[in-house]
Every structure is written in structure tokens, then in C-alpha cells.
Scaffold this motif. Structure first.
Motif, PDB file in Angstrom:
ATOM      1  N   SER A  71       0.845  -1.206   0.265  1.00 20.01           N
ATOM      2  CA  SER A  71       0.019   0.057  -0.071  1.00 20.01           C
ATOM      3  C   SER A  71       0.948   1.251  -0.191  1.00 20.01           C
ATOM      4  O   SER A  71       0.318   2.632  -0.181  1.00 20.01           O
ATOM      5  N   MET A  72       2.141   1.190   0.247  1.00 17.10           N
ATOM      6  CA  MET A  72       2.869   2.302   0.066  1.00 17.10           C
ATOM      7  C   MET A  72       3.128   2.891  -1.189  1.00 17.10           C
ATOM      8  O   MET A  72       3.484   4.359  -1.156  1.00 17.10           O
ATOM      9  N   THR A  73       2.482   2.443  -2.152  1.00 19.84           N
ATOM     10  CA  THR A  73       2.615   3.231  -3.473  1.00 19.84           C
ATOM     11  C   THR A  73       1.295   3.804  -3.827  1.00 19.84           C
ATOM     12  O   THR A  73       1.234   4.413  -4.916  1.00 19.84           O
ATOM     13  N   ASP A  74       0.449   3.931  -2.951  1.00 18.07           N
ATOM     14  CA  ASP A  74      -0.730   4.520  -3.047  1.00 18.07           C
ATOM     15  C   ASP A  74      -0.466   5.954  -2.926  1.00 18.07           C
ATOM     16  O   ASP A  74      -0.133   6.711  -2.083  1.00 18.07           O
ATOM     17  N   PRO A  75      -1.046   7.032  -3.698  1.00 20.20           N
ATOM     18  CA  PRO A  75      -0.611   8.215  -3.846  1.00 20.20           C
ATOM     19  C   PRO A  75      -1.208   8.921  -2.824  1.00 20.20           C
ATOM     20  O   PRO A  75      -0.782   9.920  -2.349  1.00 20.20           O
ATOM     21  N   ALA A  76      -2.439   8.489  -2.115  1.00 14.36           N
ATOM     22  CA  ALA A  76      -2.825   9.046  -1.272  1.00 14.36           C
ATOM     23  C   ALA A  76      -2.131   9.085   0.145  1.00 14.36           C
ATOM     24  O   ALA A  76      -1.937   9.957   0.954  1.00 14.36           O
ATOM     25  N   ARG A  77      -1.405   8.005   0.250  1.00 16.63           N
ATOM     26  CA  ARG A  77      -0.537   8.023   1.370  1.00 16.63           C
ATOM     27  C   ARG A  77       0.618   8.910   1.311  1.00 16.63           C
ATOM     28  O   ARG A  77       1.241   9.263   2.465  1.00 16.63           O
ATOM     29  N   ALA A  78       1.332   9.115  -0.088  1.00 20.85           N
ATOM     30  CA  ALA A  78       2.175   9.946  -0.047  1.00 20.85           C
ATOM     31  C   ALA A  78       1.773  11.517   0.295  1.00 20.85           C
ATOM     32  O   ALA A  78       2.778  12.313   0.907  1.00 20.85           O
ATOM     33  N   VAL A 102       5.912   9.254 -10.777  1.00 22.49           N
ATOM     34  CA  VAL A 102       6.310  10.572 -11.410  1.00 22.49           C
ATOM     35  C   VAL A 102       7.613  11.133 -10.911  1.00 22.49           C
ATOM     36  O   VAL A 102       8.351  12.086 -11.502  1.00 22.49           O
ATOM     37  N   GLN A 103       7.856  10.726  -9.680  1.00 20.37           N
ATOM     38  CA  GLN A 103       9.117  11.223  -9.138  1.00 20.37           C
ATOM     39  C   GLN A 103      10.286  10.409  -9.540  1.00 20.37           C
ATOM     40  O   GLN A 103      10.233   9.098  -9.547  1.00 20.37           O
ATOM     41  N   TRP A 104      11.442  11.187 -10.075  1.00 19.07           N
ATOM     42  CA  TRP A 104      12.579  10.500 -10.660  1.00 19.07           C
ATOM     43  C   TRP A 104      13.483   9.967  -9.498  1.00 19.07           C
ATOM     44  O   TRP A 104      14.234   8.916 -10.035  1.00 19.07           O
ATOM     45  N   LYS A 105      13.332  10.265  -8.293  1.00 20.72           N
ATOM     46  CA  LYS A 105      14.200  10.076  -7.301  1.00 20.72           C
ATOM     47  C   LYS A 105      13.681   8.306  -6.962  1.00 20.72           C
ATOM     48  O   LYS A 105      14.343   7.769  -6.740  1.00 20.72           O
ATOM     49  N   VAL A 106      12.248   8.120  -7.114  1.00 19.58           N
ATOM     50  CA  VAL A 106      11.804   6.616  -6.916  1.00 19.58           C
ATOM     51  C   VAL A 106      12.247   6.000  -8.358  1.00 19.58           C
ATOM     52  O   VAL A 106      12.730   4.669  -7.979  1.00 19.58           O
ATOM     53  N   VAL A 115       0.790  10.746   4.414  1.00 17.04           N
ATOM     54  CA  VAL A 115       1.793  10.218   5.481  1.00 17.04           C
ATOM     55  C   VAL A 115       3.128  10.543   5.327  1.00 17.04           C
ATOM     56  O   VAL A 115       3.679  10.934   6.355  1.00 17.04           O
ATOM     57  N   ASP A 116       3.668  10.363   4.101  1.00 19.52           N
ATOM     58  CA  ASP A 116       5.127  11.023   3.681  1.00 19.52           C
ATOM     59  C   ASP A 116       5.246  10.868   2.367  1.00 19.52           C
ATOM     60  O   ASP A 116       4.858  10.028   1.599  1.00 19.52           O
ATOM     61  N   THR A 117       5.833  12.073   1.897  1.00 15.86           N
ATOM     62  CA  THR A 117       5.916  12.350   0.661  1.00 15.86           C
ATOM     63  C   THR A 117       7.234  11.566  -0.194  1.00 15.86           C
ATOM     64  O   THR A 117       7.234  11.323  -1.198  1.00 15.86           O
ATOM     65  N   GLU A 118       7.849  10.967   0.834  1.00 16.66           N
ATOM     66  CA  GLU A 118       9.072   9.997   0.371  1.00 16.66           C
ATOM     67  C   GLU A 118       8.815   8.516   0.532  1.00 16.66           C
ATOM     68  O   GLU A 118       9.650   7.794   0.514  1.00 16.66           O
ATOM     69  N   ILE A 119       7.391   8.263   0.824  1.00 12.71           N
ATOM     70  CA  ILE A 119       7.174   6.744   1.064  1.00 12.71           C
ATOM     71  C   ILE A 119       7.201   5.864  -0.063  1.00 12.71           C
ATOM     72  O   ILE A 119       7.468   4.808   0.139  1.00 12.71           O
TER      73      ILE A 119
END
Length: 247
Positions: A13-20, A61-65, A23-27
Motif C-alpha cells: 500500500s506504500m505506492t498509494d498516492p494518497a499515502r504520499a 512521476v518522481q525521478w528519485k523513485v 503520511v510521507d512524501t518520500e514513502i
């Protein structure tokens, strides 16, 4: 039975955009960082549990991921084996090759480690794509080209002399004329390694052709930096090759 299902569900569930957002933008990045360890724990027989999550992260969409995944894709390939790698990782690997430089550097730093895990026919498909690493989003990013030369020295063992001559030799010659001295230095070592590859595999005709090309391109260069490059190529090569180059 390997890990509790609720724990796995929580991880997925860590890939759920709602959690980002809540909860944490870096999740998603944390999820990507941990994925090889989760895959190793579950084993390749349970890869289907992670496949969708991996593909979601690879298109984040985040290149860091995406960069995090790019740096570890070779480790995941070891865990999954050649069949799953060819089916599920190669398409993502190909996507990373066309991504931003910040992502491409991840696959470049472990290019040899990934390619050696592929079957010879699949590995050969990347010969033409290797030259694309010479071009970067920012020409000042000389460390990218330096890393390419280092990886090519390792990659030489994966291909036969004819493939090296037809594809990798052109890249080596381009890097030997780089504007940055650090890139040229490592490229001279690459040229020496290519010559050793030819003569160690009794491809003397290819070696002689390459030497003649080096003579024309660098020894008789109108610019001093080209003639200096020729001297350094002789220096880093084997003594017998150095004598052949200078005669």
C-alpha cells in the motif's frame, strides 16, 4: 507463510498516492529502496506478489523513485533469475535507459552486472544502445561518460571480438577525444583493453585495423592533444602493442 499477510499488504500500500499526501512524501522512495529485500525474503516463486508494485514504482512521476529502482535492478535480476528478468525486468530496464540522466546513471553504474545475467542473444540487442550513453542531458556531466568507459572495460568480456570492433570501438574512439581529461584517461585504458581483447582471441586482423585507425586519428592528428592521446594510448597498452603502434 513466509511473512504475515497484513505486513505484506501494508508494504504494497506504500505506492498509494494518497499515502504520499497524508503520511510521507518520500514513502514511495522508501518502498522502492526496500523492494529487493522484500523480493529476496519472498523468493522468486512469489514474485507475482510484487510485480504490479514494482511496475507502479518504475513509472512513478518522481525521478528519485525511478532512480532508486535503477540502482538496484541488477540485484533484483539475481534474485529473480534469467527467465523472470527477461520477461519482467528487461522492459523496465529499457525504459530506464531512455529516462533522465539522474535515472540512467543508476543502470549505467551496474550495466555490466545486469548484462552478464542475460542470455547472449538478449545481451547482444544492447550493443547498439550502448552508444546512446555518450549523449547526456547536460554535456558538463563528464562523470557520466567516465562511468561509461569504466563499464565498457568490464563489458568487453561479454562480447566477441567482431561485436567489439563493430560497436564498442566507435564509442572508445569518441571518448578518447572527450573535452575532459579524466574521461580521456580512462578511455585510453579502454582502448588498451580492446586491443588486448583482439590479440587474446587471435583476432589479429581486427587488432591491426584498430591500430591503423588509431595511427590515422591520433598519431597524425593536426592538434597536439590528439598526438598526446596517441602517446598515452601506447603507454597504457601492453609493451608489444605499444611497439606495434609506434612502428
Amino acid at each position: 507463510d513466509i511473512i504475515p499477510q497484513p505486513l505484506l499488504d501494508q508494504y504494497l500500500s506504500m505506492t498509494d498516492p494518497a499515502r504520499a499526501q497524508t503520511v510521507d512524501t518520500e514513502i514511495a522512495k522508501h518502498c522502492a529502496y526496500s523492494l529487493p529485500g522484500v523480493a529476496l525474503t519472498l523468493g522468486r516463486q512469489n514474485w507475482h506478489c510484487l510485480k504490479d508494485t514494482y511496475e507502479t514504482l518504475a513509472s512513478d512521476v518522481q525521478w528519485k523513485v525511478r532512480r532508486t529502482l535503477a540502482f538496484s535492478i541488477h540485484e533484483l535480476a539475481v534474485i529473480l533469475g534469467d527467465q523472470l528478468t527477461a520477461a519482467d525486468l528487461v522492459p523496465i530496464f529499457n525504459g530506464f535507459l531512455k529516462d533522465l540522466d539522474e535515472v540512467r546513471i543508476g543502470v549505467l553504474k551496474h550495466l555490466y552486472d545486469f548484462l552478464k545475467l542475460l542470455h547472449a542473444d538478449k545481451r547482444r540487442e544492447y550493443l547498439y544502445q550502448l552508444q546512446e550513453f555518450v549523449v547526456t542531458d547536460n554535456s558538463r556531466n563528464w562523470r557520466f561518460r567516465y562511468e561509461l568507459a569504466e563499464q565498457l572495460i568490464l563489458i568487453l568480456e561479454l562480447y566477441n571480438p567482431n561485436d567489439v570492433y563493430d560497436y564498442l570501438r566507435h564509442i572508445a574512439l569518441t571518448l578518447c577525444s572527450d573535452k575532459v581529461s579524466e574521461v580521456r584517461w580512462i578511455s585510453f585504458k579502454l582502448v588498451g583493453a580492446i586491443l588486448q581483447k583482439f590479440y587474446a582471441n587471435n583476432a589479429n586482423a581486427l587488432g591491426l585495423n584498430f591500430i591503423n585507425e588509431l595511427v590515422v586519428r591520433f598519431r597524425h592528428c593536426s592538434k597536439w592533444v590528439g598526438r598526446q592521446a596517441f602517446a598515452f594510448i601506447c603507454q597504457v597498452g601492453m609493451f608489444c602493442l605499444g611497439v606495434s603502434l609506434c612502428t
